[in-house]
Scaffold this motif. Structure first.
Motif, PDB file in Angstrom:
ATOM      1  N   ALA A   1      33.142   9.789   8.348  1.00  0.00           N
ATOM      2  CA  ALA A   1      33.616  10.275   7.046  1.00  0.00           C
ATOM      3  C   ALA A   1      35.022   9.773   6.756  1.00  0.00           C
ATOM      4  O   ALA A   1      35.317   9.289   5.653  1.00  0.00           O
ATOM      5  N   THR A   2      35.919   9.885   7.733  1.00  0.00           N
ATOM      6  CA  THR A   2      37.303   9.461   7.510  1.00  0.00           C
ATOM      7  C   THR A   2      37.425   7.954   7.355  1.00  0.00           C
ATOM      8  O   THR A   2      38.403   7.463   6.805  1.00  0.00           O
ATOM      9  N   SER A   3      36.433   7.207   7.843  1.00  0.00           N
ATOM     10  CA  SER A   3      36.462   5.746   7.683  1.00  0.00           C
ATOM     11  C   SER A   3      35.791   5.293   6.400  1.00  0.00           C
ATOM     12  O   SER A   3      35.718   4.097   6.136  1.00  0.00           O
ATOM     13  N   GLY A   4      35.314   6.251   5.583  1.00  0.00           N
ATOM     14  CA  GLY A   4      34.765   5.886   4.286  1.00  0.00           C
ATOM     15  C   GLY A   4      33.318   6.244   4.046  1.00  0.00           C
ATOM     16  O   GLY A   4      32.807   6.038   2.947  1.00  0.00           O
ATOM     17  N   ARG A   5      32.618   6.778   5.042  1.00  0.00           N
ATOM     18  CA  ARG A   5      31.209   7.129   4.889  1.00  0.00           C
ATOM     19  C   ARG A   5      31.096   8.521   4.279  1.00  0.00           C
ATOM     20  O   ARG A   5      30.878   9.509   4.966  1.00  0.00           O
ATOM     21  N   LYS A   6      31.239   8.633   2.977  1.00  0.00           N
ATOM     22  CA  LYS A   6      31.217   9.936   2.320  1.00  0.00           C
ATOM     23  C   LYS A   6      29.838  10.588   2.349  1.00  0.00           C
ATOM     24  O   LYS A   6      29.718  11.798   2.174  1.00  0.00           O
ATOM     25  N   ASP A   7      28.803   9.790   2.579  1.00  0.00           N
ATOM     26  CA  ASP A   7      27.462  10.353   2.582  1.00  0.00           C
ATOM     27  C   ASP A   7      27.207  11.266   3.772  1.00  0.00           C
ATOM     28  O   ASP A   7      26.233  12.018   3.792  1.00  0.00           O
ATOM     29  N   VAL A   8      28.084  11.240   4.777  1.00  0.00           N
ATOM     30  CA  VAL A   8      27.866  12.069   5.954  1.00  0.00           C
ATOM     31  C   VAL A   8      28.459  13.466   5.806  1.00  0.00           C
ATOM     32  O   VAL A   8      28.214  14.333   6.645  1.00  0.00           O
ATOM     33  N   LEU A   9      29.244  13.706   4.765  1.00  0.00           N
ATOM     34  CA  LEU A   9      29.936  14.983   4.629  1.00  0.00           C
ATOM     35  C   LEU A   9      28.967  16.161   4.587  1.00  0.00           C
ATOM     36  O   LEU A   9      29.242  17.221   5.141  1.00  0.00           O
ATOM     37  N   ALA A  10      27.839  15.966   3.928  1.00  0.00           N
ATOM     38  CA  ALA A  10      26.874  17.059   3.818  1.00  0.00           C
ATOM     39  C   ALA A  10      26.260  17.428   5.150  1.00  0.00           C
ATOM     40  O   ALA A  10      25.707  18.527   5.300  1.00  0.00           O
ATOM     41  N   GLU A  11      26.346  16.534   6.133  1.00  0.00           N
ATOM     42  CA  GLU A  11      25.763  16.797   7.445  1.00  0.00           C
ATOM     43  C   GLU A  11      26.732  17.453   8.410  1.00  0.00           C
ATOM     44  O   GLU A  11      26.337  17.862   9.498  1.00  0.00           O
ATOM     45  N   LEU A  12      28.000  17.535   8.058  1.00  0.00           N
ATOM     46  CA  LEU A  12      28.988  18.147   8.946  1.00  0.00           C
ATOM     47  C   LEU A  12      28.821  19.660   8.961  1.00  0.00           C
ATOM     48  O   LEU A  12      28.741  20.298   7.908  1.00  0.00           O
ATOM     49  N   HIS A  13      28.800  20.238  10.148  1.00  0.00           N
ATOM     50  CA  HIS A  13      28.643  21.686  10.286  1.00  0.00           C
ATOM     51  C   HIS A  13      30.022  22.337  10.304  1.00  0.00           C
ATOM     52  O   HIS A  13      30.841  22.026  11.170  1.00  0.00           O
ATOM     53  N   PRO A  14      30.316  23.252   9.370  1.00  0.00           N
ATOM     54  CA  PRO A  14      31.665  23.833   9.290  1.00  0.00           C
ATOM     55  C   PRO A  14      32.143  24.473  10.589  1.00  0.00           C
ATOM     56  O   PRO A  14      33.331  24.419  10.916  1.00  0.00           O
ATOM     57  N   ASP A  15      31.238  25.096  11.346  1.00  0.00           N
ATOM     58  CA  ASP A  15      31.656  25.817  12.545  1.00  0.00           C
ATOM     59  C   ASP A  15      31.837  24.922  13.762  1.00  0.00           C
ATOM     60  O   ASP A  15      32.388  25.356  14.770  1.00  0.00           O
ATOM     61  N   SER A  16      31.368  23.681  13.676  1.00  0.00           N
ATOM     62  CA  SER A  16      31.411  22.806  14.850  1.00  0.00           C
ATOM     63  C   SER A  16      32.401  21.661  14.712  1.00  0.00           C
ATOM     64  O   SER A  16      32.833  21.091  15.703  1.00  0.00           O
ATOM     65  N   VAL A  17      32.759  21.323  13.487  1.00  0.00           N
ATOM     66  CA  VAL A  17      33.602  20.150  13.273  1.00  0.00           C
ATOM     67  C   VAL A  17      35.022  20.407  13.772  1.00  0.00           C
ATOM     68  O   VAL A  17      35.504  21.551  13.755  1.00  0.00           O
TER      69      VAL A  17
ATOM     70  N   LEU B   1      40.395  14.428   7.889  1.00  0.00           N
ATOM     71  CA  LEU B   1      39.067  14.841   7.434  1.00  0.00           C
ATOM     72  C   LEU B   1      39.174  15.705   6.184  1.00  0.00           C
ATOM     73  O   LEU B   1      38.381  15.551   5.239  1.00  0.00           O
ATOM     74  N   LEU B   2      40.147  16.612   6.142  1.00  0.00           N
ATOM     75  CA  LEU B   2      40.336  17.450   4.958  1.00  0.00           C
ATOM     76  C   LEU B   2      40.634  16.597   3.738  1.00  0.00           C
ATOM     77  O   LEU B   2      40.089  16.824   2.654  1.00  0.00           O
ATOM     78  N   ARG B   3      41.495  15.606   3.886  1.00  0.00           N
ATOM     79  CA  ARG B   3      41.808  14.711   2.764  1.00  0.00           C
ATOM     80  C   ARG B   3      40.570  13.986   2.291  1.00  0.00           C
ATOM     81  O   ARG B   3      40.342  13.822   1.081  1.00  0.00           O
ATOM     82  N   THR B   4      39.741  13.532   3.226  1.00  0.00           N
ATOM     83  CA  THR B   4      38.511  12.822   2.854  1.00  0.00           C
ATOM     84  C   THR B   4      37.590  13.724   2.058  1.00  0.00           C
ATOM     85  O   THR B   4      37.041  13.318   1.021  1.00  0.00           O
ATOM     86  N   VAL B   5      37.414  14.959   2.526  1.00  0.00           N
ATOM     87  CA  VAL B   5      36.529  15.889   1.829  1.00  0.00           C
ATOM     88  C   VAL B   5      37.071  16.216   0.440  1.00  0.00           C
ATOM     89  O   VAL B   5      36.327  16.235  -0.547  1.00  0.00           O
TER      90      VAL B   5
END
Length: 384
Positions: free
Chosen positions: A102-118, A124-128
């Motif tokens: 995600a931080t390298s530009g893959r915005k499509d992965v954001l939906a797969e990140l689990h809030p409790d595990s990341v 990462l916050l800036r990317t989101v």
């Protein structure tokens, strides 16, 4: 261990662990024709991460016929890749890989990140936040739990570091409620009616109403105005400024204001106690008009000697410098405490116009490259 991320189980092929030679072929991305068929999913997962033809094996003359880690056909989508990463390397490594992607530009992965595990990070916050800015509310709602988790974790971490620098901003006061140390002089005065003379002539006081010391929330007698540059070059510093403002908003002796400016000024003080709301309201982009931000700040000043005005900017003023210098002189002349905080780049190094900063210093506003902790120390020294 080659081919195994830290904390992950070693990659396995059907029938057991991969042979060392096969693990090196995966790492180097070459001679895929010699990999067992059971290693195809591992090769594909690595190609999706590093990019086919861009892995370690694509450099230094290692590539050639048959090089490349995996199959030519990519995964149908990020969900399948995410699931494969969890199976191959475990959920912990899955979150690390997706966050890095995600931080390298893959915005499509954001939906797969689990809030409790990341693992929370400012990058990462800036990317989101950058991605969330252009989303409709329906899709933004899906990202809110992730943003909330990142903001809460980062704010909590920052607050832990800042609180020692803000010591002394609350005063002890008497209280009848247990909790602090016993205030002996006040206790004696409050219980004189219970004084009794003992047979030996000594006077005893029975403390029926003990008085304790507690930490008081004194009225907000200092005003902090954070004037934050949100022009296009200020993304990293804007996140830190918003988080810092939310921490400082909890200081009893401070009334904290947050002004965001580019070529226009927006007063976001109403969101300052909620860092998630504040960051979602901040829109980074546009030009730079520092004088306009300071002009608005000057309108908020009621008691200059108890007002702190902090400008967070790269000081690349897009308008004539005369107006900016005049605003600084007006604030300083009125008796306000002013400070310029130079913006920091992604690596934490200061990045700002030294020429403009020099003129601001001459006008009476010190300029320094401060971390949030150093800024909190400056605030703490002023208000205690």
């Amino acid at each position: 261990d080659a081919g195994s991320p830290a904390g992950a189980s070693p990659p396995r092929a059907e029938g057991g662990l991969l042979a060392p030679d096969d693990r090196w072929r995966l790492v180097l991305g070459r001679r895929k024709d010699q990999l067992p068929s059971s290693a195809a999913s591992l090769a594909t997962a690595l190609d999706e991460l590093y990019g086919s033809g861009r892995g370690e094996g694509s450099r230094g003359g290692l590539t050639g016929p048959g090089s490349g880690g995996g199959r030519e056909v990519p995964y149908p989508g990020v969900r399948e890749w995410s699931e494969e990463l969890a199976v191959l390397f475990g959920p912990g490594i899955r979150e690390e890989v997706l966050a890095a992607a995600a931080t390298s530009g893959r915005k499509d992965v954001l939906a797969e990140l689990h809030p409790d595990s990341v693992r929370p990070s400012v990058d990462l916050l800036r990317t989101v936040l950058r991605h969330a800015g252009g989303l409709p509310e329906a899709r933004l709602a899906a990202l809110r739990p992730l943003v909330r988790r990142l903001v809460e974790a980062l704010t909590r971490e920052l607050a832990t570091r800042l609180r020692p620098a803000l010591h002394g901003t609350a005063l002890p006061r008497p209280s009848r409620r247990p909790g602090g140390g016993l205030d002996l002089p006040r206790t004696l005065r409050a219980n004189l009616a219970t004084a009794r003379r003992a047979p030996d002539g000594t006077v005893q006081v029975i403390p029926e109403h003990p008085v304790f010391r507690t930490r008081a929330r004194r009225s907000a007698d200092w005003r902090l105005i954070l004037v934050t540059d949100v022009s296009g070059s200020m993304e990293a510093s804007t996140v830190w400024a918003a988080l810092t403002a939310s921490v400082l908003a909890g200081v009893p002796t401070l009334s904290t204001h947050f002004l965001a400016f580019s070529t226009e000024v927006i007063d976001l003080t109403g969101h300052v106690e909620d860092p998630l709301s504040l960051l979602l309201e901040v829109s980074v982009g546009g030009g730079t008009h520092i004088a306009a931000g300071l002009r608005h700040a000057r309108e908020l000043v009621t008691v200059p000697s108890r007002t702190l005005v902090v400008v967070v900017s790269d000081f690349e003023e897009g308008y004539p410098l005369g107006g900016l210098l005049a605003e600084v002189r007006a604030l300083v002349g009125a008796g306000c405490h002013v400070l310029g905080c130079a913006s920091l780049d992604d690596t934490g190094r200061p990045r700002y116009s030294t020429g403009v900063a020099g003129q601001l210093v001459a006008a009476g506003m010190p300029v320094a490259a401060l971390s949030p902790l150093e800024l909190a120390r400056w605030v703490g020294e002023k208000i205690t």
